[in-house]
Enzyme design. Structure first.
Site, PDB file in Angstrom:
ATOM      1  CB  SER A 184      -1.100   0.073   1.278  1.00  0.00           C
ATOM      2  OG  SER A 184      -0.323   0.001   2.406  1.00  0.00           O
ATOM      3  CG  HIS A 234      -1.543   3.872   5.107  1.00  0.00           C
ATOM      4  ND1 HIS A 234      -2.718   3.577   5.012  1.00  0.00           N
ATOM      5  CD2 HIS A 234      -0.764   2.815   4.340  1.00  0.00           C
ATOM      6  CE1 HIS A 234      -2.804   2.403   4.376  1.00  0.00           C
ATOM      7  NE2 HIS A 234      -1.668   1.939   3.796  1.00  0.00           N
ATOM      8  CG  ASP A 266      -5.308   4.765   5.524  1.00  0.00           C
ATOM      9  OD1 ASP A 266      -5.500   4.094   4.360  1.00  0.00           O
ATOM     10  OD2 ASP A 266      -4.262   4.843   6.138  1.00  0.00           O
TER      11      ASP A 266
END
Length: 185
Positions: A62, A102, A128
């Site tokens: 990701s 992230h 998210d």
């Protein structure tokens, strides 16, 4: 064979058994020292970095192209540092055991001065919010495990293989055990 030779052989066997016991104790103590040293280093890193987990492995794609699966990240989490847009953070969400790596894409300052922020994986199309706990729209500082400060590419890939392919884990552990047994002094 006379009594003297029999006594001599018995004495040699006792000496051999004592040596084996000492050697086994020495190996156990050596192993215990290695394990305790590793734990002390880990705890020391936790104190120095301010992070409950100063080193993590990237488990998904990701964050590509910034980080790839198997990259080893080094984290810090100093409480006095403000969270900034663009910063890569590792956070935990209630109900999930595995932390997520992230990037912060939005900050929201509340009237009382507290900051909330939104994250997104670089390789993901949406933010998210779908990963957060039910009803949670923003993360807070208490959700952060650490901030990425450096990395080693692909060093953690063995962790991924061992988790995804348990047979690999047992093969590696078996090889290590055989190596230890063959190299006993």
């Amino acid at each position: 064979m006379g009594i003297a030779e029999t006594l001599q052989i018995d004495e040699m066997i006792r000496d051999f058994n004592r040596m084996n016991k000492r050697q086994s104790l020495y190996q156990f103590l050596s192993f215990a020292m290695i394990v305790s040293s590793a734990l002390m280093i880990w705890k020391g890193l936790m104190v120095v970095t301010g992070s409950e987990s100063p080193i993590v492995v990237v488990l998904s794609g990701s964050m590509e192209p910034a980080f790839h699966r198997g990259d080893l990240l080094f984290l810090t989490n100093y409480k006095e540092e403000p969270v900034r847009v663009g910063e890569i953070v590792v956070f935990k969400v209630e109900g999930r055991d595995i932390p997520i790596v992230h990037r912060v894409i939005k900050l929201h300052e509340k009237e009382d001065g507290t900051m909330k922020f939104l994250t997104k994986g670089d390789n993901n199309n949406v933010d998210d919010r779908g990963l957060y706990a039910p009803g949670q729209l923003w993360l807070t500082k208490k959700d952060i495990v650490g901030r990425a400060r450096g990395f080693l590419p692909y060093v953690g890939i063995i962790t991924i293989f061992m988790n995804e392919y348990p047979k690999v884990k047992w093969a590696i552990l078996s090889i290590l055990a055989i190596f230890v047994l063959l190299h006993r002094e």
